[in-house]
Design a protein around this motif. Sequence first.
Motif, PDB file in Angstrom:
ATOM      1  N   VAL A 508       0.815  -1.211   0.000  1.00 31.27           N
ATOM      2  CA  VAL A 508       0.000   0.000   0.000  1.00 31.27           C
ATOM      3  C   VAL A 508       0.853   1.268   0.000  1.00 31.27           C
ATOM      4  N   VAL A 509       2.010   1.229   0.629  1.00 32.14           N
ATOM      5  CA  VAL A 509       2.782   2.465   0.750  1.00 32.14           C
ATOM      6  C   VAL A 509       3.182   3.031  -0.603  1.00 32.14           C
ATOM      7  N   TRP A 603      -7.911  -2.115  -0.659  1.00 35.89           N
ATOM      8  CA  TRP A 603      -7.012  -1.095  -0.096  1.00 35.89           C
ATOM      9  C   TRP A 603      -7.353   0.326  -0.527  1.00 35.89           C
ATOM     10  N   TYR A 604      -8.263   0.480  -1.455  1.00 34.50           N
ATOM     11  CA  TYR A 604      -8.731   1.831  -1.774  1.00 34.50           C
ATOM     12  C   TYR A 604      -9.638   2.363  -0.648  1.00 34.50           C
ATOM     13  N   TRP A 606      -9.298   2.157   2.749  1.00 29.87           N
ATOM     14  CA  TRP A 606      -8.736   2.510   4.058  1.00 29.87           C
ATOM     15  C   TRP A 606      -7.337   3.083   3.840  1.00 29.87           C
ATOM     16  N   GLU A 607      -6.772   3.651   4.913  1.00 27.16           N
ATOM     17  CA  GLU A 607      -5.440   4.250   4.853  1.00 27.16           C
ATOM     18  C   GLU A 607      -4.529   3.504   5.825  1.00 27.16           C
TER      19      GLU A 607
ATOM     20  N   ARG B 118      -7.848   7.772  -7.933  1.00 26.11           N
ATOM     21  CA  ARG B 118      -6.643   6.991  -8.182  1.00 26.11           C
ATOM     22  C   ARG B 118      -6.767   6.398  -9.575  1.00 26.11           C
ATOM     23  N   LYS B 267       5.179   8.009  -1.761  1.00 28.59           N
ATOM     24  CA  LYS B 267       5.843   7.028  -2.624  1.00 28.59           C
ATOM     25  C   LYS B 267       4.995   6.687  -3.862  1.00 28.59           C
ATOM     26  N   TYR B 268       3.980   7.482  -4.133  1.00 29.59           N
ATOM     27  CA  TYR B 268       3.201   7.339  -5.359  1.00 29.59           C
ATOM     28  C   TYR B 268       3.552   8.466  -6.319  1.00 29.59           C
TER      29      TYR B 268
END
Lengths: 697, 697
Positions: A508-509, A603-604, A606-607, B118, B267-268
């Motif tokens: 996710v990062v 994963w879209y 939540w953070e 996104r 990091k995106y």
Amino acid sequence: MTDIQPQKIYDVVVVGGGPAGLMASLCLTTYGFNILHIDERAHPTTAGRADGIQPRTIEVLRNIGGVSTAPVPGGPIPRQSPLGGGGVAKKMISQGVRVYEVAFWDPTATEKLARTSRAPSCPDFVDVVDNYTLLLHQGLIEHAFLDEIEARRAMLPDALPTPPSGIFRPYMLRDCRTLPANASDALSGTHPVECVIEHADSKVKHTIRSRYLLGCDGAKSHVRRCIAGGQVGDGEWQGAITMQGEATDIIWGVLDARVKTNFPDIKYKCLIHSKSEGSIMIIPREANLVRFYVQLQTSEDGKVVSIARDQATQDICIARAKKIFEPFELEFGYVDWFSVYQIGQRIASQYTLDHRIILGGDATHTHSPQAGQGMNISMLDMYSLAWKLNLVMKGLGKPEVLLPSYEHERRGVAEELLKFDGAYSRLFSGRGVDAKHLPGGVDAEKFIQMFKQNAFFTSGCGAIYFANALNALPGAPVLGGAHARAFNPPGVKLVAGQRLTPGRVTRVVDGNQVRLQQEVKMNGAFRIHVFAGDLRATKRALDGFAAFVDSPASFFNRHRPNVGVSASIVDGPRATTNHTDSAKNVHLHNPFFTFLTVVGTHWYEWEIDDLPSPLRLYRSQVYGDALFDRRVPEAGTSAPVHHKFGVNLEKGAIVVVRPDSYVGAVVGLSEDGWLGLNDYFAGFLEVPEQKTLKARI
Amino acid sequence: MTDIQPQKIYDVVVVGGGPAGLMASLCLTTYGFNILHIDERAHPTTAGRADGIQPRTIEVLRNIGGVSTAPVPGGPIPRQSPLGGGGVAKKMISQGVRVYEVAFWDPTATEKLARTSRAPSCPDFVDVVDNYTLLLHQGLIEHAFLDEIEARRAMLPDALPTPPSGIFRPYMLRDCRTLPANASDALSGTHPVECVIEHADSKVKHTIRSRYLLGCDGAKSHVRRCIAGGQVGDGEWQGAITMQGEATDIIWGVLDARVKTNFPDIKYKCLIHSKSEGSIMIIPREANLVRFYVQLQTSEDGKVVSIARDQATQDICIARAKKIFEPFELEFGYVDWFSVYQIGQRIASQYTLDHRIILGGDATHTHSPQAGQGMNISMLDMYSLAWKLNLVMKGLGKPEVLLPSYEHERRGVAEELLKFDGAYSRLFSGRGVDAKHLPGGVDAEKFIQMFKQNAFFTSGCGAIYFANALNALPGAPVLGGAHARAFNPPGVKLVAGQRLTPGRVTRVVDGNQVRLQQEVKMNGAFRIHVFAGDLRATKRALDGFAAFVDSPASFFNRHRPNVGVSASIVDGPRATTNHTDSAKNVHLHNPFFTFLTVVGTHWYEWEIDDLPSPLRLYRSQVYGDALFDRRVPEAGTSAPVHHKFGVNLEKGAIVVVRPDSYVGAVVGLSEDGWLGLNDYFAGFLEVPEQKTLKARI
């Protein structure tokens, strides 16, 4: 030619520069130790010898990774990903050739030689990324290790000087023993092992002290002779350690050559049985070489007999090969290597006498080379021992539990190999106990069946460890404890004592699509995988687990090395390095544990910062689970890895993966679960007295 | 410091050592030419500049491959697979970081800055293996090229001496021109280009003759000025070649830095619009760097104006970045590189005046860097030109057809890029023509929509070429010929003028699972893919095609270079090298064509030797089609690649792939089809007079 001399004191002495010794040296260097590595040969292998690397070994080599060689602007190598580079696995893969399929050739009713069957080298049911056997000669393998060891030694804060090759050569081991504790010998408490080594040319001797000594010096191990005492008996040195098993009179020749042939499968691994001339195995090799294993037999008075070992020349081997290949044409060109061996299986009665001088590899088990297993199991012996020595030498592991587990686990694998190899090699040589054919003939059907049945084991993925303190299976001590019911929750397909199987997830990062299995490179740490399932259902449990980890009573806080002690030269992620949050959430880093959180909810939605601390502090090890996996097509992109691993999305699970990527324990994501994990770790880890306990990131 | 001096005569002079020039040099060296490569900089790039490599570029770099570095026993590098090594692609991949996802951040009704959308960097509908953008600084990219060029130059039979770096530096181009044919100038027929270069320090001049000169010397190209004449006008040198387009007053700063931040998507790749402070794009980079593109604007009298270019300092850029990032914390550490640029789009009115001195890369098109396209399109310009020059210089290609096709194809791509970039960069800077927001505001919705719509193009996979002699589409000359109806059979999804898409197959000669797309590395040859479908149905047609190829009238036998002329230093497979059959089936090798046969019938059911000659002589390029592909799950393991490419199993098809891995022509597997291919190749290939026509393998 070098004038660098061995020092007097090392952490570990490794005897033998073959694959087992190199693996020991690479792992122990990674864990930060100073190694004296000696070999009696003046140079690494230049041709021939072992050449087959199996899928599980490739997986392990990938996990060992490579020290990054990318030039880094403005500073030292960043701590975060020094293992991103190619490393040993990629170097070997780029140099070798691959075998995906095996062909079986036998006489038939109509043809002198015909393909009677095929089988994948690694069947599709084995869930492994590199689903092939990699072939390259042992010298290339050794050089890949040597380069990587050298790159890592350069990262040691206090590396002792070594020759450019990293190995002191040519040095013979003359003696080794473990000294009793002695008040007048200041080193006897910490470095009780003494060995004498001698330069093969100059005859200069050195006496060395070390904490451990590893005997990776092959079938005729000097280390084994030193500690076993005794004398030659039954073809092997026997004494306090005996080599159990037997040799046969079956003689094989092996050669690496370039050939011209109209045999269509010359680039396959082929198992070829002629009607009455014996058997051959061929394996394709790098640089257009072919390896031939040729059974050396002849007829005497109508009976098939082996050719005597001292008469087995290269020319005879080539002549036999041409004969067995008939009616196909086979012309030999350049021959790179030739050798002869005798079929037999032996295993050492003990791997160690005192858990200070420890044997592994061919020093503990020998067998025939045809199954392509020897080098693999030898390397993995040392891979398996090294992380346990690391924990013990860092004062965190209980030596009385961890060190015996080495022999317990690896001897089990060796025994299974010998059982298989004994039957397989005899059957392949036409000596199956219930062969229904003429003497010298082969029961092809039975042989092919045996090959296929053992593919899970020969891929290396079927090397299973049994219940012990490290493998929380029924029968393990922790399963007799108060939280036994939390272990091995129903449905979960990951099993203690077996490897973590592959799964692709989204990190996710940075949104990268990655292999979970390879996310943490070998760094000495236990990998705590938190499968968080559906966050709506598991939020409370997740918070509970995080609070527990942060509490003083948790395994994370109890089994903490002394200040300044790291798990390896590549500690791996802790809190993120470029997040301002990390300064606020001061967290007591413990390099022997790392957390990977895999969330089933897309994963879209939540953070990372929604996760409880400390899980969210391992920012670069938080994953979404939404990548299609052909092995669970029914899951689509809805948590396929959870589905594959059998983790209930409403309940979640915690999976402990040992530093060697074997699953150690599986528990529910519940209080019983994490208390069970505390019991599990208490079974083999010390609770060191903390001299200084202060905030460190 | 080197005393190696340039020679007087080369095949090709390449001016400029950036990515475009390096690609030219790598390809032309592979094709066996001696290159004089000069650069006015004393060293390769050390930091910053271009950094984004798109999926299609990675695919191309993989296809260029790497010269194997494996030690080869007993002989020279084997001809068969010198391109097996890691090469430029793997080196870059191991050094860079990946972007899979892009995040859009905008002001919302409730938050100053929030993630509003996104998008995948490369959407799943784009069928490409490396489905990400690779990021690393231009210096690492240049070094990967330089290493590979050096390794290949070592394989040239008659390499001229070059400095260790491979590039003569620092050398300025002082003049260049094409000389008229002149009987007293023996070189004017073959080497009509003359250039004068000067060492930047010693001022020593050299006059060089060459067959071609490539201007890869950037936006302010000296080569362009030399051939265009004229003078500065409208901000660019104008003359016989004008730079068409316009600049804006929009100024951006760009810097590479290490930062600490609580911005979660650091990091995106992020496209960030503040309410009134301008926009930022960030991209993660190797070694924990982050690239910032920062719009430099300020308010004057309530109006948004750009900061003047000469006042745009690093400090101002950092201050603007912090402002735009609010309310997130952003602390800058080490800064690796800083620069300023002005948004604008320009394209050269012509890429060449005489097809001898030819421009490419930034010398022909400039635009804003934000879309990460510039370096990619520049490298691919030269990749596209090089194989055409190869055919022409080897006497096999028609210069009047092949050379103009370079500008025809690449200018089309550049124009599409400029159109996109103009709208995109203005919209990103808040200057969308129909922005419905306040001045300085951004129409976020429209911007995101534009980003997503253009992802196929920006991945590089959507760079489509139009009908010409090389792309047998409606409108191409060959589609007006006698066999027009054989082209583009109904159902087939591979399209001339587009890249060959990926497909995994089993290589029958050794059972390896491979990517068809990458089986033939860039070697100057046309790849004739024979999709043989169901052998029971297509056997007759397959025999017909094979007999045709063997006949004197076939393209294979008509377009044959002179004896001793190869297509590249890595000719690739011809007949197998280790099959005794090859000695019996003497076949006239033509290095400009290679055959790949993909069979739909399961490969367990037939043998390579069942195929007609010459197809079966390309033993290592015969494939089974039985590997599951998630894009055609309905096919299972029954010919999934045939299904994916839309090839009818009963009919088969022939797909010509050009040396740059673009599909050139698709025809049915029928007499009309192969006669159509003859017409296709006759459109741009010569029929050289054969001085000696004898058997060669």
